[in-house]
Design a protein around this motif. Structure first.
Motif, mmCIF file in Angstrom:
data_model
loop_
_atom_site.group_PDB
_atom_site.id
_atom_site.type_symbol
_atom_site.label_atom_id
_atom_site.label_comp_id
_atom_site.label_asym_id
_atom_site.label_seq_id
_atom_site.Cartn_x
_atom_site.Cartn_y
_atom_site.Cartn_z
ATOM 1 N N LYS A 90 0.835 -1.209 0.000
ATOM 2 C CA LYS A 90 0.000 0.000 0.000
ATOM 3 C C LYS A 90 0.869 1.258 0.000
ATOM 4 O O LYS A 90 0.604 2.203 -0.745
ATOM 5 C CB LYS A 90 -0.930 0.000 1.216
ATOM 6 N N VAL A 91 1.906 1.259 0.829
ATOM 7 C CA VAL A 91 2.805 2.424 0.896
ATOM 8 C C VAL A 91 3.518 2.607 -0.437
ATOM 9 O O VAL A 91 3.617 3.725 -0.960
ATOM 10 C CB VAL A 91 3.820 2.243 2.052
ATOM 11 N N ARG A 92 4.007 1.516 -1.017
ATOM 12 C CA ARG A 92 4.716 1.575 -2.298
ATOM 13 C C ARG A 92 3.799 2.087 -3.410
ATOM 14 O O ARG A 92 4.187 2.951 -4.213
ATOM 15 C CB ARG A 92 5.263 0.183 -2.647
ATOM 16 N N ARG A 104 1.956 6.390 -7.004
ATOM 17 C CA ARG A 104 0.874 7.264 -7.457
ATOM 18 C C ARG A 104 1.294 8.733 -7.350
ATOM 19 O O ARG A 104 1.075 9.525 -8.283
ATOM 20 C CB ARG A 104 -0.390 7.008 -6.624
ATOM 21 N N ILE A 105 1.920 9.079 -6.235
ATOM 22 C CA ILE A 105 2.376 10.470 -6.043
ATOM 23 C C ILE A 105 3.448 10.814 -7.067
ATOM 24 O O ILE A 105 3.433 11.904 -7.665
ATOM 25 C CB ILE A 105 2.885 10.667 -4.599
ATOM 26 N N ALA A 120 5.110 13.627 -11.987
ATOM 27 C CA ALA A 120 5.663 13.554 -13.337
ATOM 28 C C ALA A 120 4.677 14.137 -14.345
ATOM 29 O O ALA A 120 5.075 14.872 -15.263
ATOM 30 C CB ALA A 120 5.988 12.108 -13.691
ATOM 31 N N GLU A 121 3.403 13.833 -14.175
ATOM 32 C CA GLU A 121 2.395 14.381 -15.084
ATOM 33 C C GLU A 121 2.270 15.893 -14.918
ATOM 34 O O GLU A 121 2.090 16.618 -15.889
ATOM 35 C CB GLU A 121 1.042 13.705 -14.831
ATOM 36 N N ALA A 122 2.381 16.366 -13.681
ATOM 37 C CA ALA A 122 2.286 17.805 -13.434
ATOM 38 C C ALA A 122 3.469 18.534 -14.070
ATOM 39 O O ALA A 122 3.313 19.648 -14.588
ATOM 40 C CB ALA A 122 2.244 18.076 -11.935
ATOM 41 N N ASN A 123 4.632 17.938 -14.053
ATOM 42 C CA ASN A 123 5.816 18.560 -14.654
ATOM 43 C C ASN A 123 5.751 18.532 -16.180
ATOM 44 O O ASN A 123 6.311 19.392 -16.842
ATOM 45 C CB ASN A 123 7.089 17.865 -14.177
ATOM 46 N N GLU A 124 5.100 17.547 -16.744
ATOM 47 C CA GLU A 124 4.998 17.439 -18.199
ATOM 48 C C GLU A 124 3.955 18.409 -18.776
ATOM 49 O O GLU A 124 4.086 18.847 -19.910
ATOM 50 C CB GLU A 124 4.616 15.998 -18.595
#
Length: 88
Positions: free
Chosen positions: A66-68, A73-74, A79-83
């Motif tokens: 779950k932690v992994r 996900r984060i 990565a999507e926000a930076n792209e």
């Protein structure tokens, strides 16, 4: 049908050539049954010993998973926000 009959005939022929079974000593029979019962008892005790350990390992693995997955996900969101910038 003919092939089946020939197979049955072959089996009967083989069966007629077999020697009768040997009389097994009662001591050997007792030893075999004792070994079987000891093995069953040992297996049950070993299973009862290992079962809680395995359950704990599965519980820990599930928590780590779950932690992994949350970290992945984060990282994916970052990565999507930076792209998605206009400045490319």
């Amino acid at each position: 049908m003919l092939r089946r009959n020939s197979l049955l005939a072959d089996l009967r022929e083989i069966g007629s050539e077999m020697v009768p079974p040997v009389q097994v000593s009662p001591l050997i029979k007792t030893a075999r049954w004792s070994a079987l019962l000891v093995g069953i008892i040992y297996g049950k005790r070993r299973y009862d010993y290992l079962k809680p350990i395995a359950e704990e390992e599965r519980r820990i693995e599930e928590e780590e998973k779950k932690v992994r997955e949350e970290k992945e996900r984060i990282a994916k969101q970052l990565a999507e926000a930076n792209e998605d910038t206009i400045l490319k």
